[in-house]
Motif scaffolding. Structure first.
Motif, PDB file in Angstrom:
ATOM      1  N   HIS A 194       0.838  -1.187   0.000  1.00 55.56           N
ATOM      2  CA  HIS A 194       0.000   0.000   0.000  1.00 55.56           C
ATOM      3  C   HIS A 194       0.880   1.246   0.000  1.00 55.56           C
ATOM      4  O   HIS A 194       2.015   1.227   0.477  1.00 55.56           O
ATOM      5  CB  HIS A 194      -0.897   0.007   1.248  1.00 55.56           C
ATOM      6  CG  HIS A 194      -1.923  -1.082   1.253  1.00 55.56           C
ATOM      7  ND1 HIS A 194      -2.980  -1.115   0.387  1.00 55.56           N
ATOM      8  CD2 HIS A 194      -2.041  -2.198   2.029  1.00 55.56           C
ATOM      9  CE1 HIS A 194      -3.730  -2.189   0.629  1.00 55.56           C
ATOM     10  NE2 HIS A 194      -3.170  -2.857   1.618  1.00 55.56           N
ATOM     11  N   TYR A 301      -6.677   1.879   4.007  1.00 59.41           N
ATOM     12  CA  TYR A 301      -6.334   0.861   3.023  1.00 59.41           C
ATOM     13  C   TYR A 301      -7.179  -0.380   3.247  1.00 59.41           C
ATOM     14  O   TYR A 301      -7.715  -0.626   4.333  1.00 59.41           O
ATOM     15  CB  TYR A 301      -4.845   0.507   3.075  1.00 59.41           C
ATOM     16  CG  TYR A 301      -4.402  -0.183   4.345  1.00 59.41           C
ATOM     17  CD1 TYR A 301      -4.526  -1.565   4.513  1.00 59.41           C
ATOM     18  CD2 TYR A 301      -3.833   0.542   5.388  1.00 59.41           C
ATOM     19  CE1 TYR A 301      -4.105  -2.201   5.660  1.00 59.41           C
ATOM     20  CE2 TYR A 301      -3.407  -0.079   6.551  1.00 59.41           C
ATOM     21  CZ  TYR A 301      -3.547  -1.453   6.682  1.00 59.41           C
ATOM     22  OH  TYR A 301      -3.133  -2.080   7.834  1.00 59.41           O
ATOM     23  N   ASP A 303      -7.414  -4.642   1.432  1.00 57.90           N
ATOM     24  CA  ASP A 303      -6.904  -5.585   0.451  1.00 57.90           C
ATOM     25  C   ASP A 303      -7.618  -6.920   0.601  1.00 57.90           C
ATOM     26  O   ASP A 303      -8.271  -7.191   1.615  1.00 57.90           O
ATOM     27  CB  ASP A 303      -5.383  -5.777   0.579  1.00 57.90           C
ATOM     28  CG  ASP A 303      -4.933  -6.096   1.991  1.00 57.90           C
ATOM     29  OD1 ASP A 303      -5.371  -7.131   2.532  1.00 57.90           O
ATOM     30  OD2 ASP A 303      -4.141  -5.322   2.562  1.00 57.90           O
ATOM     31  N   SER A 327      -5.321   2.042  -1.415  1.00 56.40           N
ATOM     32  CA  SER A 327      -4.929   2.843  -0.262  1.00 56.40           C
ATOM     33  C   SER A 327      -5.028   4.319  -0.621  1.00 56.40           C
ATOM     34  O   SER A 327      -4.797   4.718  -1.757  1.00 56.40           O
ATOM     35  CB  SER A 327      -3.496   2.505   0.170  1.00 56.40           C
ATOM     36  OG  SER A 327      -2.593   2.597  -0.924  1.00 56.40           O
TER      37      SER A 327
END
Length: 801
Positions: A194, A301, A303, A327
């Motif tokens: 990120h 952020y 993921d 991010s």
């Protein structure tokens, strides 16, 4: 802390008194051909006592059912193959799955050859002879200060420097982090972090969640011929398969993020499975707890990752995978009132808006064609983009309140870089006989790019912009290879190979990249290792397209014909293992860099110094005439986990120099000269089923390099400028950090809980990150020392069921 203890007490009272149990399963195949091995004897050992034995079935699979939780070792024995040992920590919340590859012995097939501890911890890649280590996912949780991050864990290894608290850059033997190749499922991936700055390979937080990756290999030099486009190091990872028999779930909540994980069978009879993970940041908790992380901005952020696994007929397998993350952060100086505050990630006169998007995924097909040949093909794609907008903030300090007052804000510069890749990796391994093994194949990357960037021509004149990047197009990176392993005996192994790299953009061809490796085992669990090779790497993609306008207002690209940087490595190593699971490893190395881009005009600039921090670099006209050299000595003393204790001590003495276009040899930005790491861990059994773990880490290394600031030029450019002929002549004081980790694991029936507290920099050491340009502060100083993170407590709670 009080709330943590209350939560721990409540959970402890909920644990059942019965001993929790769990299953152990796995599969055993041949190291080279990946074909299943039938009838392998698998022994389950606890405290040097064999608890149970099973044999692998016609598919090479084995299972131990209803095993009491705790630490065990699995010992694999098969006639004609070397014995293999692996340790495991069995918890009640998850089955343990071991996929093991056994190496065939070239000795008498009727004799059993024992794999001794001199090979423990070495890379699983059969062609790696030196400067390689097996990466263990468990270690990312066990090591203090690693934060579940593979890159931060690698900083504990000999030759790797991790002295920047704000980032996880991998600095290997004085090389730039740019030189690191990240590879997942056989393909090169974009920067897996990120907040990834263009032209870098590190960042503050990884997108590779350790809950979805499997064990892999980490190379620091002279790597095998299958790896290219790297002059520093290689991180080779895969995503693990989900559980094929049972659905399992886990959740984790902590200061830096929360995530959920699910895996299980799609079809039990066919052995197909799924694995999925999602993580979301919770860094806003730091602010609510009053913890200083170097910025008032809240990084956001998230993921995720998945893998679908489908076995096919005749020992084939299809894996479909994907990883992605996004991010964003807004560092708003205009919101700050206190003149004494300095933002670790920001600049004193600008509002900054920054964000990244990264994703890669594809399909991997593997198949043992017969008992001699294994085939692998990966077809994938990747996407990465970075955007940034900087606005000049004009402000003054109110004489009454002694606070900042904003006068005006206007746009300064902005950029959007986008890159797509279509990746293909095809290779095969053929075991000609017990002595000779060939591995061959190629990778290709079709790269699509679009780079846009503009900046004000004059800081005092808004809306008059100059374009610095305005490029879009397609290019190709092609890399074939072949390598051969010759096992002269069980004590002597030799590998040799050839790699080639072609990059279409600059028509760069590195046609001959030979590789050589040797390992010789001696008596008393000793070995000597040697490796050498030629390596090359293309430059960060956006640097090829920096341009200006000629007298006719046409774009002129300065560096679109830059050649690749090249490197020659040579390493000599020694290993000594002891019966107590203790190992000593030493390596001495020399690396010569050439064909390095430096400025055409005489200066100290060199691309070997780029790739760390949070700033792009803006190359003038470059030429490939620079050089560099790295040499040093490394030592590792390691006790593998045994009797509830482990430790790892690594030390490196090194020197890293370069020469720019002015012909002067200087220290590189990464020449700390020495780095020492010490890690330890101890586990205490509670009620025969729960575990209390205590671990620590100490890091001591040479400080960062710096030069004399050119104050006048810095004021004109509005950024830090050093006097060129005194670049990197000075060094900041040493870096020192002490970390401590405490974790408690509770094993209930089919459920396990873990509470952990990772205390980073418990002494609150003020380590210097570098100098920063901060005009307009009340003390009148424009140049200041920028300090790294102070004391940082990281807490998490995890549940597996």
């Amino acid at each position: 802390m009080k709330s943590i203890l209350i939560l721990l007490a409540i959970m402890c009272t909920a644990v059942l008194h019965a001993q929790p149990k769990q299953n152990i399963r796995g599969r055993v195949v041949d190291l080279e051909s990946k074909s299943e091995l039938i009838g392998v004897k698998v022994s389950l050992v606890k405290d040097s006592t064999v608890v149970s034995k099973v044999g692998t079935d016609v598919n090479g699979k084995f299972v131990f059912q209803d095993i009491v939780v705790g630490r065990y070792a699995l010992v694999f024995s098969y006639v004609g193959y070397k014995d293999f040992v692996t340790e495991l920590n069995l918890t009640s919340g998850k089955e343990f799955i071991a996929n093991v590859e056994l190496e065939e012995s070239i000795a008498d097939m009727d004799a059993l050859v024992i794999k001794d501890d001199v090979e423990r911890g070495e890379a699983s890649n059969e062609m790696a002879m030196v400067s390689a280590r097996r990466f263990s996912v468990e270690e990312t949780d066990r090591y203090a200060g690693s934060r579940g991050d593979p890159a931060r864990m690698a900083s504990n290894y000999a030759g790797v420097s991790g002295t920047d608290d704000s980032r996880n850059d991998i600095v290997v033997r004085g090389n730039s982090p740019i030189g690191v190749l990240w590879q997942v499922e056989g393909i090169q991936i974009p920067n897996p972090n990120h907040f990834a700055i263009p032209g870098s390979q590190g960042g503050p937080q990884t997108i590779l969640n350790n809950k979805v990756i499997s064990n892999g290999d980490f190379f620091t030099s002279a790597f095998p011929a299958e790896y290219g486009n790297s002059i520093s190091a290689v991180f080779d990872l895969n995503l693990r398969n989900g559980n094929t028999q049972n659905h399992e779930f886990s959740g984790q909540f902590g200061v830096i993020g929360m995530d959920v994980n699910a895996e299980g069978p799609i079809n039990k009879e066919k052995g197909s499975s799924y694995l999925a993970n999602y993580r979301y940041s919770t860094l806003g908790i730091f602010q609510s707890l009053g913890i200083d992380v170097g910025t008032n901005a809240i990084p956001k952020y998230q993921d995720g990752a998945f893998k679908l696994s489908f076995p096919t007929k005749n020992n084939g397998h299809i894996g479909i995978f994907g990883v992605g993350g996004k991010s964003d952060i807004d560092i708003l100086i205009s919101n700050e009132k206190n003149p004494d505050e300095i933002d670790l990630y920001g600049e004193n006169d600008k509002d900054q808006y920054f964000g990244t998007r990264t994703a890669f995924g594809g399909l991997r097909y593997t198949k043992s064609i017969n008992k001699k040949t294994f085939f692998s093909a990966t077809f994938a794609g990747s996407y990465s983009s970075q955007y940034s907008d900087h606005n000049i903030v004009v402000r003054h300090i109110d004489s009454t309140s002694n606070e900042f007052v904003v006068d005006s804000i206007y746009d300064l510069r902005g950029y959007l870089y986008t890159t797509y890749r279509l990746n293909q990796a095809i290779n095969a391994t053929t075991k000609i006989n017990r002595q000779h093994v060939l591995k061959y194949g190629f990778t290709s990357d079709i790269i699509f790019y679009n780079f846009q960037d503009s900046i004000l021509r004059d800081f005092g004149v808004p809306n008059d912009y100059k374009s610095r990047w305005n490029a879009d197009g397609t290019t190709l990176l092609l890399q074939p290879f072949i390598q051969w392993k010759y096992k002269a005996s069980d004590n002597l192994t030799i590998t040799t190979g050839w790699h080639m790299l072609y990059f279409e953009q600059s028509n760069s061809l590195s046609a001959i990249e030979p590789r050589l490796g040797l390992k010789y085992k001696m008596k008393n669990m000793q070995s000597i290792n040697f490796g050498a090779g030629m390596h090359s790497q293309i430059q960060p993609l956006y640097t090829y397209y920096f341009h200006d306008l000629d007298s006719n207002n046409n774009k002129v690209y300065y560096n679109d014909d830059m050649d690749v940087t090249k490197s020659a490595h040579m390493v000599l190593g020694y290993n000594k293992a002891f019966k107590s699971k203790l190992r000593i490893k030493a390596e001495v190395y020399y690396q010569y860099l050439f064909n390095v881009p430096v400025e055409v005009a005489s200066s100290s600039f060199s691309l070997v110094n780029q790739g760390s921090g949070f700033s792009r670099f803006f190359p003038d006209e470059l030429q490939n005439t620079g050089t560099g050299e790295n040499f040093g000595l490394e030592l590792t003393i390691e006790k593998f986990f045994d009797n509830d204790i482990f430790f790892l001590i690594t030390g490196s003495l090194y020197d890293s120099k370069y020469t720019g276009s002015d012909g002067v040899k200087r220290n590189t930005d990464f020449n700390g000269n020495y780095i020492v790491n010490g890690l330890f861990g101890k586990e205490f059994k509670i009620n025969k089923k729960n575990l209390l773990g205590i671990g620590g880490k100490v890091t001591w290394g040479g400080g960062s390099r710096y030069g004399i600031v050119d104050t006048a030029a810095s004021n004109v450019q509005n950024e830090l400028i050093f006097i060129d002929d005194q670049y990197n002549e000075f060094q900041f004081r040493d870096y020192f950090r002490l970390d401590l980790k405490i974790n408690y694991r509770i094993n209930a029936k089919k459920v396990s809980h873990e509470i952990a507290l990772d205390l980073i920099n418990i002494t609150g050491q003020q380590n210097i990150l570098g100098l920063t340009y901060t005009p307009g502060l009340p003390d009148g100083r424009d140049i200041r020392e920028n300090y790294q993170l102070g004391f940082l407590p990281i807490f998490y709670y995890r549940i597996d069921f």
